[in-house]
Enzyme design. Sequence first.
Site, mmCIF file in Angstrom:
data_model
loop_
_atom_site.group_PDB
_atom_site.id
_atom_site.type_symbol
_atom_site.label_atom_id
_atom_site.label_comp_id
_atom_site.label_asym_id
_atom_site.label_seq_id
_atom_site.Cartn_x
_atom_site.Cartn_y
_atom_site.Cartn_z
ATOM 1 C CG HIS A 75 -1.897 -1.182 1.133
ATOM 2 N ND1 HIS A 75 -2.783 -1.414 0.113
ATOM 3 C CD2 HIS A 75 -1.997 -2.232 1.963
ATOM 4 C CE1 HIS A 75 -3.401 -2.549 0.323
ATOM 5 N NE2 HIS A 75 -2.948 -3.078 1.439
ATOM 6 N NE ARG B 260 -3.038 12.323 1.723
ATOM 7 C CZ ARG B 260 -3.666 11.155 1.821
ATOM 8 N NH1 ARG B 260 -4.694 11.014 2.646
ATOM 9 N NH2 ARG B 260 -3.272 10.116 1.107
HETATM 10 C C1 MV4 Z 1 -10.014 -3.152 -2.268
HETATM 11 C C2 MV4 Z 1 -9.355 -3.967 -3.188
HETATM 12 C C3 MV4 Z 1 -10.072 -4.971 -3.787
HETATM 13 N N1 MV4 Z 1 -11.374 -5.123 -3.501
HETATM 14 N N2 MV4 Z 1 -11.312 -3.353 -2.026
HETATM 15 C C4 MV4 Z 1 -6.176 -0.813 -0.748
HETATM 16 C C5 MV4 Z 1 -6.015 0.524 -0.148
HETATM 17 C C6 MV4 Z 1 -7.371 1.037 0.128
HETATM 18 N N3 MV4 Z 1 -7.498 2.327 -0.463
HETATM 19 C C7 MV4 Z 1 -8.302 0.040 -0.439
HETATM 20 N N4 MV4 Z 1 -7.520 -0.946 -1.113
HETATM 21 C C8 MV4 Z 1 -8.086 -1.930 -1.840
HETATM 22 N N5 MV4 Z 1 -9.402 -2.173 -1.616
HETATM 23 C C9 MV4 Z 1 -11.975 -4.303 -2.642
HETATM 24 N N6 MV4 Z 1 -13.261 -4.485 -2.378
HETATM 25 C C10 MV4 Z 1 -8.008 -3.705 -3.452
HETATM 26 C C11 MV4 Z 1 -7.383 -2.671 -2.779
HETATM 27 C C12 MV4 Z 1 -6.040 -2.390 -3.145
HETATM 28 C C13 MV4 Z 1 -5.029 -3.281 -2.933
HETATM 29 C C14 MV4 Z 1 -5.253 -4.475 -2.309
HETATM 30 C C15 MV4 Z 1 -4.242 -5.364 -2.130
HETATM 31 C C16 MV4 Z 1 -2.957 -5.046 -2.563
HETATM 32 C C17 MV4 Z 1 -2.710 -3.857 -3.151
HETATM 33 C C18 MV4 Z 1 -3.728 -2.960 -3.336
HETATM 34 C C19 MV4 Z 1 -3.453 -1.748 -3.940
HETATM 35 C C20 MV4 Z 1 -4.462 -0.872 -4.149
HETATM 36 C C21 MV4 Z 1 -5.757 -1.199 -3.761
#
Ligand code: MV4
Length: 494
Positions: free
Chosen positions: A234, A291
């Site tokens: 992240h 922000r």
């Molecule tokens: C998710 C997702 C897949 N499905 N929600 C990560 C940070 C936050 N802003 C929300 N994020 C995510 N939410 C659903 N329903 C995938 C992410 C995600 C992510 C997840 C695992 C590894 C890397 C990621 C990078 C960006 C977003």
Amino acid sequence: MEKVLVANRGEIALRIIRSLKEMGIRTVAVYSEVDRDAPHVKAADEAVLLGPAPSKDSYLRGDKILAASKKLGVDGIHPGFGFLSENSAFANQVEASGITFIGPSAHAMEIMGDKLAAKEAVSKYNTPLVPGTEEAISDIAAAKERAKEIGFPILIKASAGGGGKGMRIVENEEEFEDQMNRAISEAVSAFGDGSVFIEKYVLGPRHIEIQLLADKHGNIVYLFERECSIQRRHQKVIEEAPSAVLTPALRKKMGEDAVNVARACDYVGAGTVEFLLDANMDYYFLEMNTRLQVEHPVSELISGIDLVKEQVKVARGEKLSFTQDDLKINGHAIELRVYAEDPQNNFLPDIGKLEIYQKPEGPGVRIDDGFEEGMQIPIYYDPMISKLIVHAENREAAIGRMKRAIKEYHIKGVKNTLAFGSYVMNHEAFVSGNFDTGFVKDHFKPEDLNKECEKEIEVAALLAGHIFRSSSDKAEENNTPTKENNWKKNRRIV
Ligand code: MV4
């Protein structure tokens, strides 16, 4: 607004101070004991010591910042990002003191800071949301039934979380209850709020975010998208604008949906709406960041808009001086975050002194940083050394420019992510635009950087050989006797 205090440090404090100066606004820096000699302190007209290095004793001391602002006759506070930037209580205190908080209202921060409240506000418009529960889960058995309807895998998210904090993947029905109990107790200890909800887990998504600007008169525009999928744990490492995969029609739709997200919370200022984009090109609202963001420069470069100046103008109550139709994408921009981290060792933070720190220059290169050669990278804060940002006429040219700029950037003394940047710029998946948030996990192995290094070493060896030969050739021609003279006579060839 005549005098603004910048409640931050490092590259973002310096970047904000620069725009304020250009607007003829006087500037006040704040600093901790380890940041006494930092460039952001030298750049400001006045500076205030907040306290010892740890953030809780310095950059998070809203009380001290407010007291200094009153004493120095400050009429605006810019929080930058991190620290106090999304603290609604601080924004309220600033405004209650008759000082302008250069950012959104406390109300907008509170709605968007609570992921369930954000989804509810957004659902009043037709912005697509990931299927899931609308309310905090109180009945685990009922939630399990809902998870079965949605289909596994599902994600459990903490309502007070965000940016990946407080997320848990549940692969199947059997582990649901156990994971749910863990998620709730984790949310209680991390955020003091055990509200969690579930969402369908979108597989292999891209992370696309829309930059917005809103004034106090109801005008909201989108400054197109940033593609932020190249990240690990992240933490974004490379961002670009525009995305390699959005069509003009999809860009317009996502932009207009993002504008509605801002409308849902009466947003004012610069803000960003995050979407997930799946392989079918379906997109879903994730969250809104209230922000200025680290990666804002790529949007500035393709739109020609200085986001900090616009933040100040809308905070002063001015109307936006342009409409959506005035905005056009100009070329392509890429940002590499140069972290003091070792990509060969699981991106472990490194500390130390910048023994050599030489920056790239030339057309289309921008560096946002807050360090100078000889400075120590403090352990107390974010390990970002700088942001290397390039702008060129199109994506291919921007990639070429980034590779050139990375080669010109010399950092010694602290392990960093420059070689990782070079690895990504040369990777087929990145070059073709065919990648998602799994890029680092799917493609990157630490050994890959040895190959990058070997390439560099090979080039250096070839170059050294060439220099040696050409100087010895010349030496023979000139018939000069000493090595010292040879070098002096021939150095211009190099
Ligand atoms: C998710 C997702 C897949 N499905 N929600 C990560 C940070 C936050 N802003 C929300 N994020 C995510 N939410 C659903 N329903 C995938 C992410 C995600 C992510 C997840 C695992 C590894 C890397 C990621 C990078 C960006 C977003």
